[in-house]
Scaffold this active site. Structure first.
Site, PDB file in Angstrom:
ATOM      1  N   ASP A 101       0.828  -1.208   0.000  1.00  0.00           N
ATOM      2  CA  ASP A 101       0.000   0.000   0.000  1.00  0.00           C
ATOM      3  C   ASP A 101       0.859   1.252   0.000  1.00  0.00           C
ATOM      4  O   ASP A 101       1.508   1.573   0.990  1.00  0.00           O
ATOM      5  CB  ASP A 101      -0.889   0.016   1.248  1.00  0.00           C
ATOM      6  CG  ASP A 101      -2.025  -0.969   1.128  1.00  0.00           C
ATOM      7  OD1 ASP A 101      -2.708  -0.958   0.092  1.00  0.00           O
ATOM      8  OD2 ASP A 101      -2.218  -1.757   2.070  1.00  0.00           O
ATOM      9  N   GLY A 105      -5.263   0.493   7.710  1.00  0.00           N
ATOM     10  CA  GLY A 105      -5.614  -0.899   7.924  1.00  0.00           C
ATOM     11  C   GLY A 105      -6.565  -1.004   9.111  1.00  0.00           C
ATOM     12  O   GLY A 105      -6.802  -0.024   9.825  1.00  0.00           O
ATOM     13  N   ASP A 152     -10.272  -5.308  -1.032  1.00  0.00           N
ATOM     14  CA  ASP A 152      -9.232  -4.793  -0.137  1.00  0.00           C
ATOM     15  C   ASP A 152      -9.852  -3.938   0.959  1.00  0.00           C
ATOM     16  O   ASP A 152     -10.412  -2.873   0.687  1.00  0.00           O
ATOM     17  CB  ASP A 152      -8.257  -3.960  -0.987  1.00  0.00           C
ATOM     18  CG  ASP A 152      -7.054  -3.456  -0.219  1.00  0.00           C
ATOM     19  OD1 ASP A 152      -6.837  -3.900   0.916  1.00  0.00           O
ATOM     20  OD2 ASP A 152      -6.319  -2.616  -0.787  1.00  0.00           O
ATOM     21  N   SER A 205      -4.680  -6.850   8.503  1.00  0.00           N
ATOM     22  CA  SER A 205      -4.716  -7.219   9.918  1.00  0.00           C
ATOM     23  C   SER A 205      -5.188  -8.648  10.163  1.00  0.00           C
ATOM     24  O   SER A 205      -4.929  -9.203  11.236  1.00  0.00           O
ATOM     25  CB  SER A 205      -5.568  -6.220  10.701  1.00  0.00           C
ATOM     26  OG  SER A 205      -6.790  -5.988  10.035  1.00  0.00           O
TER      27      SER A 205
END
Ligand code: DX5
Ligand code: ZN
Length: 226
Positions: free
Chosen positions: A37, A146, A177, A200
């Site tokens: 990312d 995240g 995502d 995560s």
């Protein structure tokens, strides 16, 4: 869909003091891609990694690097990301003035061309570029961080994009995502995605990388893709 589901751990949630180790653990546990990312502090309110980290990831794994550019005006950085070792480069529809040209340029640089859609962007935004696209990335959270909760309102769009892909007769990966975990993964697959990106749910202090990947695979009732 009979196609096997691919799992792409997102290193945004990895331990950066031992990034190489975390990436190797993911590869050994059967990950199919490594998701990276890139955030520029403008397109999203967070700042993460650039080509240097991609080069380091490249040295840590043979898996394809799936690079998600959350940045405005990505064009001037495409070459640097390609040369750093990216396999897929995804740009945001919302961040590109001339999407057609940007996608052509990604392919010219030898990478697969991806487009990412933020939650508010409809599937139809891609209708005129489907022939230039190798990967479609659906954001199921507002991009930037995240560990956020999955937004189920992206599921109808996911089904629509799967139909648009089928109509091309080509193989285009459909990725999801954000907030992907053992609770949400099966619904995503049912809606038509074949790549689960998870941060995560793979990298965290509660269980091992292998346990995270195995749990996702069993949630979608499926073994390694390929
Ligand atoms: C969000 C990023 C995601 C992020 C997902 O802006 O694009 O790739 O790593 O993290 P989780 O899986 O924790 O929602
Ligand atoms: Zn991402």
């Amino acid at each position: 869909m009979s196609e096997k589901i691919k799992i792409a751990p997102s290193i945004l949630s990895a331990d950066f003091t031992r990034l190489g180790e975390h990436i190797r653990e993911a590869e050994q546990a059967g990950a199919d891609l490594i998701h990276v990312d890139v955030m520029d502090g403008r397109f999203v309110p967070n700042l993460t990694m650039g080509p240097l980290v991609i080069e380091a990831a490249r040295r840590s794994t043979k898996l394809p690097l799936d690079v998600h550019l959350m940045m405005v005006e990505p064009d001037h950085m495409l070459k640097a990301f390609a040369e750093a070792g990216s396999d897929v480069i995804s740009v945001h529809v919302e961040a590109c003035l001339h999407l057609n040209r940007t996608l052509q340029e990604i392919r010219r640089l030898g990478c697969q061309a991806g487009v990412a859609l933020s939650p508010h962007t409809p599937a139809g935004a891609l209708s005129e570029v489907m022939h230039l696209v190798d990967v479609i990335l659906i954001l199921s959270v507002n991009p930037g961080f995240g560990g956020q909760a999955f937004l189920p309102e992206v599921l109808p769009k996911t089904r629509q994009l799967r139909q648009m892909i089928a109509a091309t007769g080509r193989e285009i990966d459909l990725e999801i995502d954000g907030g992907v975990n053992t609770q949400t993964a099966a619904t995503c697959v049912e809606a038509g995605v074949n790549v689960l990106i998870a941060g995560s749910a793979v990298f965290n202090s509660k269980f091992s990388v292998k346990a995270g990947i195995d749990a996702l695979r069993s949630a979608v009732g499926n073994q390694k893709a390929g």
